[in-house]
Enzyme design. Structure first.
Site, PDB file in Angstrom:
ATOM      1  N   ASP A   7       0.883  -1.154   0.000  1.00  0.00           N
ATOM      2  CA  ASP A   7       0.000   0.000   0.000  1.00  0.00           C
ATOM      3  C   ASP A   7       0.934   1.220   0.000  1.00  0.00           C
ATOM      4  O   ASP A   7       2.127   1.107   0.268  1.00  0.00           O
ATOM      5  CB  ASP A   7      -0.869  -0.040   1.261  1.00  0.00           C
ATOM      6  CG  ASP A   7      -1.736   1.188   1.423  1.00  0.00           C
ATOM      7  OD1 ASP A   7      -2.338   1.633   0.437  1.00  0.00           O
ATOM      8  OD2 ASP A   7      -1.798   1.723   2.554  1.00  0.00           O
ATOM      9  N   ASP A   9       0.051   5.157   1.022  1.00  0.00           N
ATOM     10  CA  ASP A   9      -0.103   6.108   2.123  1.00  0.00           C
ATOM     11  C   ASP A   9      -0.128   5.375   3.463  1.00  0.00           C
ATOM     12  O   ASP A   9      -0.937   4.480   3.677  1.00  0.00           O
ATOM     13  CB  ASP A   9      -1.373   6.933   1.952  1.00  0.00           C
ATOM     14  CG  ASP A   9      -1.377   7.738   0.660  1.00  0.00           C
ATOM     15  OD1 ASP A   9      -0.291   8.080   0.167  1.00  0.00           O
ATOM     16  OD2 ASP A   9      -2.473   8.016   0.136  1.00  0.00           O
TER      17      ASP A   9
END
Length: 181
Positions: A7, A9
């Site tokens: 992922d 952020d």
């Protein structure tokens, strides 16, 4: 092929409940760039799967998002590494797409791109939706305690979830695992 999916952020860069809207707000988490470069130099393909509903909300443009990803690639390249495929979901939470995590669409597209079955591939995230997407795609869910990780840990995690302090610790484990084979 050794594939790990991240992922963005809260795993690679600082996260914000107000969204990362500018290149100036895109700030790497300490140790994350080095971790990606070390994985890459160690023979791992590092892909990224990220929800970016700020596009649908009009908070930033596709060009700004691309500039963030170019900065990520450049910082990793400066350390002798490479970032593979970066896929994002541009949709809002109510658009019903199959790519917005917790749905597994982005992960499946990465697996298809590389021709790799996702069974056991580590997907590293900081939020429950990341862990759920990992399970739905057949990946190994991995939680880091950066970004939303501390909040995610307040509730029970899906069975089998691995937990690490940060992306550097994930890289340490993956690289050490290779040395013991």
């Amino acid at each position: 092929m050794k594939l790990v999916i991240l992922d963005r952020d809260g795993v690679i860069n600082q996260d914000s409940d107000a969204y990362i809207k500018t290149l100036e707000e895109w700030l790497p988490i300490p140790g994350a760039i080095d971790a990606i470069a070390r994985l890459s130099r160690g023979g791992w393909t590092v892909a990224v799967a990220t929800n970016q509903s700020g596009l649908a909300r009009g908070y930033y443009s596709p060009d700004v998002l691309e500039a963030m990803h170019q900065r990520l690639r450049a910082l990793v390249a400066e350390q002798g590494g490479d970032v593979g495929l970066i896929l994002h979901c541009p949709h809002g939470p109510d658009e019903g797409c199959d790519c917005r995590k917790p749905k597994p669409g982005l992960l499946r597209r990465i697996g298809a791109h590389y021709g790799v079955p996702l069974d056991g591939v580590w997907f590293v995230g900081d939020a429950r939706g990341d862990l759920e997407a990992a399970l739905a795609a057949g990946c190994q869910p991995v939680l880091v305690k950066t970004g939303k990780g501390p909040r995610t840990l307040e509730k029970p995690l899906p069975a089998g979830t691995l937990v690490f302090d940060d992306l550097a610790a994930v890289a340490d484990r993956l690289l050490a695992r290779e040395c013991t084979r």
